[in-house]
Write a protein that holds these residues in place. Sequence first.
Motif, PDB file in Angstrom:
ATOM      1  N   UNK A   1       0.822  -1.206   0.000  1.00 20.73           N
ATOM      2  CA  UNK A   1       0.000   0.000   0.000  1.00 20.73           C
ATOM      3  C   UNK A   1       0.852   1.248   0.000  1.00 20.73           C
ATOM      4  N   UNK A   2       1.899   1.265   0.821  1.00 23.41           N
ATOM      5  CA  UNK A   2       2.800   2.418   0.855  1.00 23.41           C
ATOM      6  C   UNK A   2       3.542   2.582  -0.466  1.00 23.41           C
ATOM      7  N   UNK A   3       3.808   1.487  -1.141  1.00 27.32           N
ATOM      8  CA  UNK A   3       4.526   1.548  -2.403  1.00 27.32           C
ATOM      9  C   UNK A   3       3.807   2.295  -3.501  1.00 27.32           C
ATOM     10  N   UNK A   4       2.496   2.473  -3.350  1.00 25.39           N
ATOM     11  CA  UNK A   4       1.736   3.236  -4.351  1.00 25.39           C
ATOM     12  C   UNK A   4       2.285   4.655  -4.457  1.00 25.39           C
ATOM     13  N   UNK A   5       2.859   5.163  -3.390  1.00 26.50           N
ATOM     14  CA  UNK A   5       3.484   6.494  -3.434  1.00 26.50           C
ATOM     15  C   UNK A   5       4.574   6.524  -4.492  1.00 26.50           C
ATOM     16  N   UNK A   6       5.371   5.468  -4.570  1.00 27.12           N
ATOM     17  CA  UNK A   6       6.409   5.391  -5.585  1.00 27.12           C
ATOM     18  C   UNK A   6       5.843   5.376  -6.988  1.00 27.12           C
ATOM     19  N   UNK A   7       4.747   4.656  -7.169  1.00 26.97           N
ATOM     20  CA  UNK A   7       4.081   4.632  -8.478  1.00 26.97           C
ATOM     21  C   UNK A   7       3.644   6.035  -8.870  1.00 26.97           C
ATOM     22  N   UNK A   8       3.042   6.742  -7.948  1.00 27.23           N
ATOM     23  CA  UNK A   8       2.558   8.092  -8.244  1.00 27.23           C
ATOM     24  C   UNK A   8       3.704   9.045  -8.576  1.00 27.23           C
ATOM     25  N   UNK A   9       4.811   8.940  -7.829  1.00 28.81           N
ATOM     26  CA  UNK A   9       5.956   9.802  -8.115  1.00 28.81           C
ATOM     27  C   UNK A   9       6.468   9.564  -9.532  1.00 28.81           C
ATOM     28  N   UNK A  10       6.645   8.320  -9.908  1.00 33.74           N
ATOM     29  CA  UNK A  10       7.202   8.010 -11.225  1.00 33.74           C
ATOM     30  C   UNK A  10       6.223   8.369 -12.336  1.00 33.74           C
ATOM     31  N   UNK A  11       4.932   8.240 -12.090  1.00 38.02           N
ATOM     32  CA  UNK A  11       3.955   8.681 -13.090  1.00 38.02           C
ATOM     33  C   UNK A  11       3.987  10.195 -13.266  1.00 38.02           C
ATOM     34  N   UNK A  12       4.151  10.926 -12.171  1.00 38.88           N
ATOM     35  CA  UNK A  12       4.143  12.386 -12.240  1.00 38.88           C
ATOM     36  C   UNK A  12       5.488  12.968 -12.662  1.00 38.88           C
ATOM     37  N   UNK A  13       6.574  12.246 -12.407  1.00 39.69           N
ATOM     38  CA  UNK A  13       7.924  12.719 -12.732  1.00 39.69           C
ATOM     39  C   UNK A  13       8.713  11.547 -13.323  1.00 39.69           C
ATOM     40  N   UNK A  14       8.421  11.196 -14.581  1.00 35.74           N
ATOM     41  CA  UNK A  14       8.999   9.978 -15.166  1.00 35.74           C
ATOM     42  C   UNK A  14      10.525   9.957 -15.207  1.00 35.74           C
ATOM     43  N   UNK A  15      11.161  11.139 -15.248  1.00 30.99           N
ATOM     44  CA  UNK A  15      12.622  11.169 -15.317  1.00 30.99           C
ATOM     45  C   UNK A  15      13.262  11.446 -13.949  1.00 30.99           C
ATOM     46  N   UNK A  16      12.562  11.125 -12.883  1.00 37.79           N
ATOM     47  CA  UNK A  16      13.135  11.272 -11.551  1.00 37.79           C
ATOM     48  C   UNK A  16      14.380  10.394 -11.424  1.00 37.79           C
ATOM     49  N   UNK A  17      15.427  10.941 -10.809  1.00 33.49           N
ATOM     50  CA  UNK A  17      16.657  10.187 -10.597  1.00 33.49           C
ATOM     51  C   UNK A  17      16.690   9.498  -9.239  1.00 33.49           C
ATOM     52  N   UNK A  18      16.142  10.193  -8.225  1.00 32.92           N
ATOM     53  CA  UNK A  18      16.320   9.755  -6.844  1.00 32.92           C
ATOM     54  C   UNK A  18      15.051  10.014  -6.047  1.00 32.92           C
ATOM     55  N   UNK A  19      14.699   9.065  -5.204  1.00 32.17           N
ATOM     56  CA  UNK A  19      13.613   9.262  -4.240  1.00 32.17           C
ATOM     57  C   UNK A  19      14.225   9.174  -2.851  1.00 32.17           C
ATOM     58  N   UNK A  20      13.940  10.176  -2.029  1.00 36.79           N
ATOM     59  CA  UNK A  20      14.466  10.236  -0.666  1.00 36.79           C
ATOM     60  C   UNK A  20      13.326   9.921   0.293  1.00 36.79           C
ATOM     61  N   UNK A  21      13.551   8.943   1.178  1.00 40.77           N
ATOM     62  CA  UNK A  21      12.477   8.449   2.036  1.00 40.77           C
ATOM     63  C   UNK A  21      13.004   8.226   3.449  1.00 40.77           C
ATOM     64  N   UNK A  22      12.207   8.604   4.434  1.00 43.49           N
ATOM     65  CA  UNK A  22      12.551   8.345   5.830  1.00 43.49           C
ATOM     66  C   UNK A  22      12.270   6.883   6.159  1.00 43.49           C
ATOM     67  N   UNK A  23      13.076   6.331   7.067  1.00 44.78           N
ATOM     68  CA  UNK A  23      12.937   4.927   7.458  1.00 44.78           C
ATOM     69  C   UNK A  23      12.786   4.824   8.967  1.00 44.78           C
ATOM     70  N   UNK A  24      11.746   4.096   9.386  1.00 38.61           N
ATOM     71  CA  UNK A  24      11.588   3.720  10.780  1.00 38.61           C
ATOM     72  C   UNK A  24      11.624   2.208  10.832  1.00 38.61           C
TER      73      UNK A  24
END
Length: 312
Positions: free
Chosen positions: A154-177
């Motif tokens: 479910x959380x991974x859908x965020x990654x799908x949305x980012x890549x759909x909105x910014x197809x040439x994204x190089x890096x995704x920065x994410x906090x980890x707990x």
Amino acid sequence: MLTVADVEAACERTAAYVRRTPLFAADPIGGAQIWIKAEFLQKCGVFKTRGAFNRQLAAVARGEVDESVGVVAASGGNAGLANAFAAAALGVPATVFVPETVPQVKVERLRQYGAQVRQVGTEYAEAYEAAQEYVAATGALFCHAYDQPDIAAGAGVIGVEIIEDLPDVDTIVVAVGGGGLYAGVATVAAAHDVRVVAVEPARIPTLHSALSAGHPVDVTVSGVAADSLGARRIGAEAFEVATATPPRSVLVDDAAIVAARDVLWDDYRIAAEHGAATALAALTSGVYQPVPGERIAVIVCGANTDLRSLGE
């Protein structure tokens, strides 16, 4: 291991229940182009709503939910909020175990969503143990804060949305707990050859310590972001993903987290919690130094914070 197909299934399953959050251009940092994924605008004010709905909807479809006892979660606050909200929307009862140290604003909101709140111990691990005892006694469906495939997908859908909105994204920065958000987003990112920077508080280095040791290990939980990033060890789902495709793992100190939170408030009027500011802290502190022109999406993942603490 978690797959892109799992995330795609979560996209379809949860689309009618969650909010697609915007991605907006922010001020450049170090010559890099920065976008903020505004997941703090998600229902309940936190990304965990996505995993909660995916977990509960999938479990209902599999016939795993007894509607007389419903669901149970253990949480530093946000996973409890998300699961209580999802349960209310689906018409099932929810019981949430939280540490006694959880901010009162989160306890109040849990009760507003109709959850039975039980405060146990001083950190997430103690609330988790109490929740497991409750599951054994009642048969309630356990909704993990981060370490279940449905939650991470479910959380991974965020990654799908980012890549759909910014197809040439190089890096995704994410906090980890505990790593549910990281596991889901990194699974999607790996399929698109996108780099992931996994950012943790230096005082709660769950993933960093696990990668160094070669297996998940317990860490001491403390610091300003402990209420939302306060897992004692990295989840199995996240560690498996990180082993298959290692991220750039970085640590930020509490001062850097507070400073990044101030930037979000002062420059964008984003009322982020400390855990949500942790990702940006990697950039504003210089712990992660991008190359000029790098296209970076930073996930600001939650806004369940005490507004009185902003600007202090």
